[in-house]
Design a protein around this motif. Structure first.
Motif, PDB file in Angstrom:
ATOM      1  N   HIS A   1     -49.742  -4.679 -83.431  1.00  0.00           N
ATOM      2  CA  HIS A   1     -48.558  -4.451 -83.676  1.00  0.00           C
ATOM      3  C   HIS A   1     -48.602  -3.730 -85.403  1.00  0.00           C
ATOM      4  O   HIS A   1     -48.190  -3.286 -86.151  1.00  0.00           O
ATOM      5  N   ARG A   2     -49.324  -5.053 -86.243  1.00  0.00           N
ATOM      6  CA  ARG A   2     -49.284  -5.033 -87.123  1.00  0.00           C
ATOM      7  C   ARG A   2     -50.709  -4.088 -88.002  1.00  0.00           C
ATOM      8  O   ARG A   2     -49.645  -3.683 -89.284  1.00  0.00           O
ATOM      9  N   VAL A   3     -51.106  -3.564 -87.080  1.00  0.00           N
ATOM     10  CA  VAL A   3     -52.506  -2.610 -88.056  1.00  0.00           C
ATOM     11  C   VAL A   3     -51.431  -1.089 -87.829  1.00  0.00           C
ATOM     12  O   VAL A   3     -51.224  -0.408 -88.757  1.00  0.00           O
TER      13      VAL A   3
ATOM     14  N   TYR B   1     -53.386 -15.019 -91.060  1.00  0.00           N
ATOM     15  CA  TYR B   1     -52.911 -16.848 -91.133  1.00  0.00           C
ATOM     16  C   TYR B   1     -53.811 -17.464 -92.654  1.00  0.00           C
ATOM     17  O   TYR B   1     -54.427 -17.142 -93.287  1.00  0.00           O
ATOM     18  N   SER B   2     -53.106 -18.242 -92.750  1.00  0.00           N
ATOM     19  CA  SER B   2     -53.262 -18.899 -94.574  1.00  0.00           C
ATOM     20  C   SER B   2     -54.480 -19.031 -94.930  1.00  0.00           C
ATOM     21  O   SER B   2     -54.834 -19.187 -96.198  1.00  0.00           O
ATOM     22  N   SER B   3     -55.439 -20.058 -93.634  1.00  0.00           N
ATOM     23  CA  SER B   3     -56.368 -19.686 -93.958  1.00  0.00           C
ATOM     24  C   SER B   3     -57.796 -18.884 -93.680  1.00  0.00           C
ATOM     25  O   SER B   3     -58.485 -19.298 -94.481  1.00  0.00           O
TER      26      SER B   3
ATOM     27  N   SER C   1     -43.139 -24.921 -86.732  1.00  0.00           N
ATOM     28  CA  SER C   1     -42.231 -23.628 -87.622  1.00  0.00           C
ATOM     29  C   SER C   1     -43.274 -22.612 -87.864  1.00  0.00           C
ATOM     30  O   SER C   1     -43.450 -22.242 -86.511  1.00  0.00           O
ATOM     31  N   GLU C   2     -43.030 -21.409 -88.075  1.00  0.00           N
ATOM     32  CA  GLU C   2     -43.059 -19.786 -87.598  1.00  0.00           C
ATOM     33  C   GLU C   2     -44.200 -19.508 -87.397  1.00  0.00           C
ATOM     34  O   GLU C   2     -44.528 -18.555 -86.617  1.00  0.00           O
ATOM     35  N   GLY C   3     -45.330 -20.714 -87.215  1.00  0.00           N
ATOM     36  CA  GLY C   3     -46.482 -20.366 -87.109  1.00  0.00           C
ATOM     37  C   GLY C   3     -46.974 -20.427 -85.245  1.00  0.00           C
ATOM     38  O   GLY C   3     -47.200 -19.829 -84.878  1.00  0.00           O
TER      39      GLY C   3
ATOM     40  N   ASP D   1     -42.589  -9.929 -85.219  1.00  0.00           N
ATOM     41  CA  ASP D   1     -41.689  -9.975 -85.863  1.00  0.00           C
ATOM     42  C   ASP D   1     -41.903  -9.897 -87.639  1.00  0.00           C
ATOM     43  O   ASP D   1     -40.855 -10.178 -87.505  1.00  0.00           O
ATOM     44  N   LYS D   2     -43.001  -9.940 -87.098  1.00  0.00           N
ATOM     45  CA  LYS D   2     -43.621  -9.550 -88.651  1.00  0.00           C
ATOM     46  C   LYS D   2     -43.690  -8.391 -89.451  1.00  0.00           C
ATOM     47  O   LYS D   2     -44.442  -7.247 -90.365  1.00  0.00           O
ATOM     48  N   ILE D   3     -43.617  -6.980 -88.292  1.00  0.00           N
ATOM     49  CA  ILE D   3     -43.354  -5.558 -88.631  1.00  0.00           C
ATOM     50  C   ILE D   3     -43.098  -5.652 -89.498  1.00  0.00           C
ATOM     51  O   ILE D   3     -43.067  -4.605 -90.977  1.00  0.00           O
TER      52      ILE D   3
HETATM   53  N1  GLU Z   1     -47.208 -17.984 -91.409  1.00  0.00           N
HETATM   54  C1  GLU Z   1     -48.451 -18.160 -90.821  1.00  0.00           C
HETATM   55  C2  GLU Z   1     -49.794 -18.364 -92.095  1.00  0.00           C
HETATM   56  O1  GLU Z   1     -49.598 -18.969 -93.000  1.00  0.00           O
HETATM   57  C3  GLU Z   1     -49.089 -16.921 -89.670  1.00  0.00           C
HETATM   58  C4  GLU Z   1     -47.928 -16.849 -89.326  1.00  0.00           C
HETATM   59  C5  GLU Z   1     -48.218 -15.397 -88.779  1.00  0.00           C
HETATM   60  O2  GLU Z   1     -49.171 -14.655 -88.754  1.00  0.00           O
HETATM   61  O3  GLU Z   1     -47.281 -14.005 -88.145  1.00  0.00           O
HETATM   62  O4  GLU Z   1     -50.785 -18.998 -91.554  1.00  0.00           O
END
Ligand code: GLU
Length: 939
Positions: free
Chosen positions: A73-75, A157-159, A320-322, A412-414
């Motif tokens: 979806h994000r792509v 993802y933050s990592s 969290s939103e993860g 949710d992040k579209i």
């Molecule tokens: N906020 C998450 C993170 O920083 C990612 C969540 C997501 O991709 O929707 O790892």
């Protein structure tokens, strides 16, 4: 610059091996994985998305299952945003924006390798001369000129993002993430070219804290993933928790190792204390998406969760939103039971209807579908179908499938992905206007549409530093849903969250979950939080309606103080009772209110008891009514006696007993009775003065009169035994004078005492909760003031004993004797009672009143009742007799009782002889006593 290149070379060396594997076309075919997609354009924008989940087996291929929402979806959202920009011919002078989109596979190491594609041109292209074909021929250069990316959208993802950002910064490539919330990414000294359309997790931690505070959860456990997202998020949460005194029961840093997870869950359950009301029921979850399914599964297993066990105390996740609400794996099977009631934060976003329309229109075979190779994989995975089957094949054909509208839950992040692309485009536009101001759109229609515009030279080499600081951070635009987008100076987006509560729809059969199970219960932004508690899971039908407790100890009841179990552990305590007279200066300290003060109901302060409930005798209390009743009866009885005496004033009985002293006695008795009214009155200086003088004086009059009476008789009789000489001072006047004198001594003493210690009132504190208004002299002083009266009583008793057998005036002395013995008993018992009941002023006062009245009663009954009897019922005895005895006695009586009323003497003698006759008849034994001799003399 040299060091940057050195680092880049290092990274390249490290990733070389992996890059070779994934570049291998056989690898691609055997695994069917598409590494990236390229969309040609004048300016290339990079993209990194977790198109695949991380592989379960770290040793094998790094990519796992295809991720529909967060990946594909994000792509598509990025491609859609580029389409919109490219469709505006006058935007960016019609430069076409192309894309290079990579799959991070949710794996930081893999993503880093992938990202090399973004910088390949910057670190040099391959030299054909370095290679040789297997057959020895020189290879042909298949190299297609690649353009550097101007900026990168991603990662998620933050990592992953942190890894990519570390690489991109070396090449000054700007990065805009639509999902990474790690707080460190706001640190511009480390991530100079990083921006995002989402906020930092520091806000998310604050939102979680606010939710916890809202439900009064002060003791929570914390689970975080061992990565950049979890660790930083947990740190932010711990910092905020410390600030507001929320305690962390246990922290679990989890990795994907199953055994470690089992142990962590056991620890969480221990702290949950399933059998107790208290415990860390809430578990704050700061984990990457891939941890959640296993976490739910193991929790359900370890807690032996079964459907229908509603009463069982369960963990409440505060996630969290993860936590991905679109991920059905979270709530599959028994996981659903573990996830029930979870509170999940989600970045506030809106659905983008035009994007949804676009996505739903994608179908195999269309250009837009085919440009994204991952869509094919998704289709195969989702519809369990195959592409490009021979016509005779009966296998499910993917070409026949489209995304069903009713089943479509976009990521949710579209909105944030589109915003990220738009932000880069707007920054490019702003930059172009500055660096190539003359590069304008052709005005003529033909040239405008016939020529593909060339990119102006300054735009072909974009310096990330300038691009980021000058243009990107300053963009301001409205996104597709009309939201105003801009970045903070740190390059972050605004912090607005939606609070969801997972409430599986029990009516629906099957285990699958969907978005509808997540109910929006509130919102959070920096300056406000709203939560509709009525929508919470525990408020649903069948629940007890109360928010669950997540505390180490329950609040102490009123009047108890907290006794911290460990000094630094502010959430766990035992409760210790404060004394009744103590108030709480703070939750842990009871402090004495002080004498005369008492704690308020809420125990936060003290008040003056005297202002609220100053105690003193009250007329409407039984403690006053009873003695007052006694006193009234006593006064009435005394008045009756007085009236009768006045009426029979001239009769022998009245006269012979000495009228003056009798009246003094009666008046003293009235005084005694009246003291009750003084004692039960509210103490004032006047009342106290009367009390101090009146009681003593009334008694002194009473007992002085009795003493004078008994003493006179004793003296007469003792004199009579010795000589015929009458004793002195036995006349009525002298009697009265002596009485007055004796009573005067008491009065004088009392007045002197009043002078030395002026009367007044004071507050007495018999117990901590009582303030009694009392006279300002202590009890023992009052008792001393009665010492003189006691002495009179003793003397009187002595004389009464001495003269107990004198039959004068119908055995008056005998009755005085009775009266005195009883008085002694009354006084002694009163003294003991008075001091024994020292703590209760009411009993003390009542006993004093009754004792005084009793003293008067005793005297009244013992001394006056025999006389009244004769006066009223034996009237024949109360007459003057004219017999011989009278004549015989006359002379000697006269000589004895000097100046006594003659009539009285005559009558008295007559009565006395009558009495004697009766007593000699009654006792046959000889009475050679002094008394009989004295009688003889007396007569
Ligand atoms: N906020 C998450 C993170 O920083 C990612 C969540 C997501 O991709 O929707 O790892």
């Amino acid at each position: 610059m040299f060091s940057l290149l050195a680092m880049a070379t290092q990274i390249l060396a490290n990733v070389n091996a992996l890059a070779q594997i994934v570049d291998d076309p056989s690898y691609l075919s055997s695994h069917g994985h598409v590494r990236n997609i390229r969309i040609p354009g004048d300016l290339i924008i990079g993209g990194v998305f977790p198109v695949h989940a991380k592989a379960d087996n770290p040793e094998g291929h790094p990519c796992g299952e295809i991720a529909e929402t967060r990946g594909v979806h994000r792509v598509e959202a990025m491609l859609y945003a580029l389409d919109i920009i490219n469709a505006q011919k006058d935007f960016l002078r019609g430069y076409k924006l192309g894309a290079l989109i990579l799959d991070s596979c949710s794996n930081p190491a893999y993503a880093l390798n992938q990202s090399l594609d973004f910088v390949r041109d910057l670190i040099g292209s391959s030299d054909v001369s370095e290679y040789q074909c297997a057959d020895g021929s020189t290879p042909e250069n298949k190299y297609v000129a690649r353009k550097n990316v101007v900026a990168v959208v991603g990662g998620s993802y933050s990592s992953v993002t942190v890894q990519i950002a570390n690489l991109l910064r070396l090449f000054r490539i700007v990065q805009v993430s639509p999902a990474s919330t790690n707080a460190d990414l706001s640190d511009k000294s480390r991530f100079e070219y990083f921006a995002r359309t989402v906020p930092s997790d520091n806000y998310q931690a604050r939102a979680m804290i606010d939710i916890a505070l809202n439900f009064n959860w002060t003791y929570v456990s914390l689970v975080y993933s061992a990565d950049e997202y979890g660790e930083l998020g947990a740190d932010a949460f711990k910092k905020e928790a410390r600030r507001v005194n929320i305690c962390i029961a246990i922290e679990e840093r989890i990795s994907n190792k199953k055994e470690a997870l089992t142990e962590s869950i056991d620890n969480l359950i221990k702290k949950l204390q399933p059998d107790k009301q208290v415990g860390a029921r809430v578990v704050v979850l700061f984990v990457g998406t891939e941890y959640v399914p296993e976490l739910m599964l193991q929790t359900a297993e370890r807690m032996k969760l079964k459907g229908g066990t509603k009463e069982q105390k369960k963990i409440i996740w505060l996630a969290s939103e993860g936590w991905d609400r679109n991920n059905d794996a979270y709530t599959l099977g028994t996981r659903k039971l573990a996830a029930e009631g979870a509170i999940v934060l989600m970045l506030e976003s809106q659905r983008v209807p035009s994007f949804e329309e676009y996505f739903l229109s994608l179908h195999p075979g269309s250009d837009k579908f085919e440009r994204n190779k991952w869509l094919r994989e998704l289709w195969m995975h989702k519809f369990n179908c195959e592409f490009d089957l021979p016509p005779e094949s009966t296998v499910n054909r993917c070409e026949a499938h489209r995304q069903p509208k009713e089943d479509f839950n976009p990521d949710d992040k579209i909105q944030f992905v589109i915003e990220a692309v738009f932000a880069i485009a707007h920054a490019l536009q702003a930059m172009k206007q500055v660096v190539c101001p003359n590069d304008t759109v052709e005005t003529s229609w033909i040239s405008r549409h016939s020529k593909i515009p060339d990119v102006c030279t300054p735009m072909t080499h974009i310096d990330g530093d300038v691009f980021y600081n000058k243009f990107l951070l300053n963009v301001k635009f409205k996104d597709l849903v009309g939201k105003r987008v801009h970045f903070s100076p740190q390059g972050d987006g605004p912090a607005h969250y939606t609070i969801l509560n997972y409430q599986p729809n029990r009516v629906r059969s099957g285990d699958s979950s969907d978005r509808g199970d997540y109910v929006e219960i509130g919102r959070w932004s920096e300056d406000a939080m709203e939560i509709d508690e009525t929508l919470m899971f525990w408020n649903m039908e069948g629940g007890d309606g109360k928010a669950p407790v997540s505390q180490c100890s329950l609040p102490c009841p009123r009047g108890y103080r907290k006794q911290l179990i460990k000094v630094d552990e502010i959430c766990c305590w035992a409760c210790g009772k404060c004394d009744d007279f103590e108030f709480l200066v703070n939750e842990t300290t009871c402090v004495d209110c002080g004498k005369g003060r008492w704690p308020t109901k809420d125990r936060t302060d003290c008040y003056d008891l005297a202002h609220h409930e100053l105690k003193h005798m009250r007329w409407n209390s039984w403690y006053s009514i009873v003695p007052a009743g006694f006193a009234v009866i006593g006064i009435l009885a005394t008045l009756v006696v007085i009236v009768i005496y006045i009426q029979y004033n001239e009769t022998p009985v009245v006269k012979a007993s000495g009228r003056e002293l009798s009246y003094i006695l009666l008046v003293s008795m009235i005084m005694c009775y009246s003291m009750t009214f003084v004692l039960v009155s509210r103490p004032t200086p006047l009342v106290c003065a009367i009390k101090r003088t009146g009681i003593g004086f009334a008694f002194s009059c009473l007992y002085a009169a009795m003493f004078v009476k008994t003493n006179r008789i004793a003296r007469i009789f003792s004199q009579a035994t010795r000589s015929a000489q009458r004793p002195g001072c036995i006349s009525p006047i002298s009697q009265v004078l002596i009485t007055v004198l004796l009573a005067g001594v008491q009065l004088l003493g009392s007045l002197l005492w009043l002078y030395i210690v002026p009367p007044g009132t004071r507050h007495d504190y018999p117990t901590r909760d009582q303030v009694v208004l009392t006279c300002n002299v202590p009890d023992h002083q009052f008792l001393y003031s009665l010492a003189y009266d006691a002495a009179l009583i003793v003397l009187c008793t002595v004389y009464a004993v001495k003269t107990r057998k004198v039959p004068e005036n119908f055995n008056e002395t005998k009755f005085i004797g009775f009266s005195m013995y009883t008085t002694c008993v009354v006084w002694l018992s009163w003294i003991f009672f008075f001091f024994g009941t020292g703590s209760d002023f009411q009993i003390q006062t009542t006993s004093l009143c009754i004792s005084i009245s009793m003293s008067a009663n005793v005297a009244l009954v013992c001394i006056f009742s025999p006389k009244l009897w004769i006066i009223l019922f034996e009237k024949h005895k109360n007459v003057r007799k004219q017999d011989g005895e009278y004549r015989l006695a006359k002379s000697s009586y006269r000589s004895t009782l000097c100046n006594t009323d003659e009539i009285s003497a005559t009558q008295y003698t007559a009565l006395l002889s009558d009495q004697r006759r009766r007593s000699s008849r009654k006792s046959s034994q000889p009475s050679p006593s002094i008394t009989s001799n004295a009688h003889d003399t007396f007569l």
